[in-house]
Scaffold this active site. Structure first.
Site, mmCIF file in Angstrom:
data_model
loop_
_atom_site.group_PDB
_atom_site.id
_atom_site.type_symbol
_atom_site.label_atom_id
_atom_site.label_comp_id
_atom_site.label_asym_id
_atom_site.label_seq_id
_atom_site.Cartn_x
_atom_site.Cartn_y
_atom_site.Cartn_z
ATOM 1 N N ASP A 100 51.145 127.750 42.972
ATOM 2 C CA ASP A 100 50.576 129.235 43.068
ATOM 3 C C ASP A 100 51.565 130.146 42.531
ATOM 4 O OD1 ASP A 100 49.904 131.751 43.993
ATOM 5 O OD2 ASP A 100 49.221 131.085 45.779
ATOM 6 N N LYS A 154 46.966 132.481 23.362
ATOM 7 C CA LYS A 154 46.623 133.971 23.133
ATOM 8 C C LYS A 154 45.680 133.878 24.426
ATOM 9 C CE LYS A 154 42.461 134.575 20.787
ATOM 10 N NZ LYS A 154 41.128 134.137 20.853
ATOM 11 N N HIS A 184 45.792 128.846 17.042
ATOM 12 C CA HIS A 184 45.435 127.193 17.028
ATOM 13 C C HIS A 184 44.646 127.124 15.152
ATOM 14 C CE1 HIS A 184 40.990 128.534 17.693
ATOM 15 N NE2 HIS A 184 40.576 127.390 17.033
ATOM 16 N N LYS A 188 45.213 123.545 12.054
ATOM 17 C CA LYS A 188 44.086 122.961 11.111
ATOM 18 C C LYS A 188 44.571 122.582 10.067
ATOM 19 C CE LYS A 188 40.444 126.017 13.382
ATOM 20 N NZ LYS A 188 39.480 125.120 13.816
ATOM 21 N N HIS A 246 43.297 134.835 13.960
ATOM 22 C CA HIS A 246 42.871 133.925 12.845
ATOM 23 C C HIS A 246 42.598 134.577 11.735
ATOM 24 C CE1 HIS A 246 42.783 131.710 16.746
ATOM 25 N NE2 HIS A 246 41.296 132.094 17.106
ATOM 26 N N LYS A 346 29.930 135.824 16.041
ATOM 27 C CA LYS A 346 28.951 134.636 16.918
ATOM 28 C C LYS A 346 27.733 134.905 16.631
ATOM 29 C CE LYS A 346 32.656 134.404 20.371
ATOM 30 N NZ LYS A 346 33.304 133.053 19.836
HETATM 31 C C1 BG6 Z 1 39.148 131.268 19.806
HETATM 32 C C2 BG6 Z 1 38.350 132.347 20.151
HETATM 33 O O1 BG6 Z 1 40.403 131.632 19.520
HETATM 34 O O2 BG6 Z 1 38.605 130.667 18.602
HETATM 35 C C3 BG6 Z 1 36.889 131.876 20.463
HETATM 36 O O3 BG6 Z 1 38.814 132.864 21.344
HETATM 37 C C4 BG6 Z 1 36.233 131.181 19.141
HETATM 38 O O4 BG6 Z 1 36.019 132.887 20.682
HETATM 39 C C5 BG6 Z 1 37.245 130.125 18.634
HETATM 40 O O5 BG6 Z 1 35.170 130.788 19.336
HETATM 41 C C6 BG6 Z 1 37.011 129.510 17.229
HETATM 42 O O6 BG6 Z 1 37.799 128.521 17.043
HETATM 43 P P1 BG6 Z 1 37.140 127.453 16.042
HETATM 44 O O7 BG6 Z 1 38.469 126.281 16.178
HETATM 45 O O8 BG6 Z 1 36.002 126.707 16.801
HETATM 46 O O9 BG6 Z 1 37.055 127.753 14.783
#
Ligand code: BG6
Length: 496
Positions: A100, A154, A184, A188, A246, A346
């Site tokens: 905690d 993030k 992330h 890739k 991204h 989305k």
């Molecule tokens: C994340 C976002 O960083 O990336 C999400 O918070 C999003 O909302 C995701 O869905 C998309 O990642 P990927 O690897 O599925 O393209």
């Protein structure tokens, strides 16, 4: 690897870490991505022998219950193909500590669990509200010592100010060369391949500029909605959740100058120059250069889905955007006058991320009977990784007087070319490996992140000040009409 080769590749020779402590160990990211990634690395014998993986989270969990949770998550990720031998080795590394962040004694428990580890990787996969208390607690407990590193997920802030506040807290406990900020997308394969495509080939570089390139499109489309994260998402929206990190990272990799090496600062210093060259979009310009929209009910992935406001946990009065399209300009010698169109959303018709480099038309056509289609390089990042270059060709025929032409593509399918490699590696495998090797090339530097926020904040503020209307699009459509108008106004169209 020779030392010069290690230098060129940006890989360091730091001593291997002896513990990885994961905060937020029972959270979605840890179970869906981080533990499976660590398992796959271990199965490939890429984790340092003896490195323990200590999970810390609030829940009181018995060791066996924790192992079971990790194992279940792994089964899902590995499609049932968990090797018992690899699991036995991996599970022997796992430790769980109930923790905690508001209690100083919790940090003593962490110190005990670390058992004198001197090269610890801390990984913050918690809500950002805990970043401060955890960093401060680690420092006070003497755990943020020179041998330790900090990995941060993030969101690092929701604007420049809050980002700086988090970065200050991190900087108080860890020096910048020990902080690994995760985006992330940089983990890739397809994103790293952008570096290879641009800088391991001579073909494109002479053409990679405003003289030959008419415009660039970067699209990251998702079919999913907010996936049970309504509260988080509503506070952020697509601009902060996707564009700030991204999409801007992709833009940087496309637009940056060739770095001198793959050393972390060589690459990151080039990326930041791109961010610094982004023309601010403010005032009334947001109405011409950006579109924000929210999905209404519709059909996505073949089933009826509710609108964003009606998703579980939603609120009818929400004004958060789930879609953004914008036109950016990189004001430097290479790119002046070449627009970069960015688009993400989305509940779009398909999951696809791609970069389109649209070359200019020929200056003069000698083929009067045929319309010429300008060359286009399409780099698909996901779901499949492939590269297509469209070229004009003569259609075989004996037609008299004139030549009929057809655009055809040179196609390179990376998954086909590398059939024997494991498909769809988790981006976090690469990122965790880079942290273990103490290489920051694929992580975001503080100034880079803050410069990106400054650009995003200007748009956000202008949206509020100009009261830019939130458009709607039906789930399953490619965004609102305004997104098409945005690009068509300039004589271009989205490459769907
Ligand atoms: C994340 C976002 O960083 O990336 C999400 O918070 C999003 O909302 C995701 O869905 C998309 O990642 P990927 O690897 O599925 O393209």
């Amino acid at each position: 690897m020779s030392s010069s080769a290690a230098h060129r590749s940006g890989r360091s020779h730091a001593a291997a870490p002896d513990a990885l402590m994961l905060f937020g160990a029972t959270g979605d990211l840890a179970l869906r991505m981080l533990y499976p990634s660590l398992y796959f690395l271990d199965a490939a014998e890429l984790l340092p022998p003896g490195m323990r993986v200590i999970g810390a989270a609030r829940s009181e969990l018995a060791h066996d219950d924790f192992l079971q949770r990790v194992r279940e998550a792994l089964e899902v990720r590995a499609d049932g193909e968990v090797s018992e031998a690899a699991w036995a080795r991996f599970s022997a590394r796992l430790v769980y500590v109930s923790f905690d962040a508001s209690k100083p004694e919790s940090f003593l428990a962490l110190a005990n669990a670390l058992e004198n580890a001197s090269r610890t990787i801390f990984y913050l996969s918690t809500s950002p509200g805990l970043f401060g208390p955890i960093c401060t607690g680690l420092k006070a407990a003497g755990l943020a010592h020179a041998g330790s590193r900090m990995v941060v997920e993030k969101p690092i802030g929701r604007d420049l100010k809050s980002c700086q506040a988090i970065n200050d807290v991190l900087a108080d406990a860890f020096s910048e060369d020990r902080i690994f900020r995760v985006d992330h997308y940089l983990g890739k394969e397809a994103v790293q391949n952008l570096l290879a495509l641009r800088f391991a080939n001579t073909l494109f570089e002479p053409l990679w500029n405003k003289s030959a390139i008419d415009h660039v499109q970067i699209t990251v489309a998702e079919t999913v909605g907010v996936e049970g994260r309504w509260d988080y998402y509503d506070d952020y929206g697509a601009l902060r959740d996707m564009v700030q990190n991204h999409l801007l990272q992709l833009l940087c990799l496309v637009a940056m100058e060739p770095p001198a090496s793959l050393e972390p600062d060589a690459v990151r210093s080039e990326k930041i120059k791109v961010l610094q060259s982004l023309r601010p979009i403010h005032g009334r310009e947001v109405e011409r250069s950006t579109v924000r929209a929210q999905y209404a009910a519709g059909v996505a992935d073949g089933r009826s889905v509710p609108g964003y406001a009606d998703e579980a946990g939603g609120r009818p009065d929400t004004q958060t955007e789930t879609f953004v399209a914008l036109m950016a300009h990189v004001d430097n010698w290479r790119w002046a006058g070449t627009p970069f169109y960015l688009r993400t959303g989305k509940r779009l018709p398909e999951r696809s991320s791609e970069i389109v480099i649209q070359f200019r038309s020929v200056p003069h056509s000698i083929f009067s009977g045929s319309d010429l289609v300008a060359n286009r390089l399409t780099i698909r990042l996901q779901p499949e990784e492939d590269i297509a270059l469209t070229l004009m060709n003569k259609t075989p025929s004996l037609e008299h007087g004139g030549m009929e032409l057809t655009p055809l593509s040179l196609n390179l399918s990376l998954s086909h070319a590398f059939k024997d490699k494991r498909p769809r590696r988790i981006a976090y495998e690469r990122l965790l490996l880079e942290v273990i090797h103490d290489n920051q090339t694929l992580f975001v530097r503080r100034d880079e992140q803050e410069t990106a926020w400054r650009w995003i904040d200007a748009i956000r503020t202008a949206w509020d000040r100009q009261a830019v209307k939130l458009a709607t699009y039906g789930a399953g459509a490619w965004g609102p009409a305004g997104a098409f108008a945005l690009i068509e106004r300039h004589g271009h169209s989205w490459a769907d």
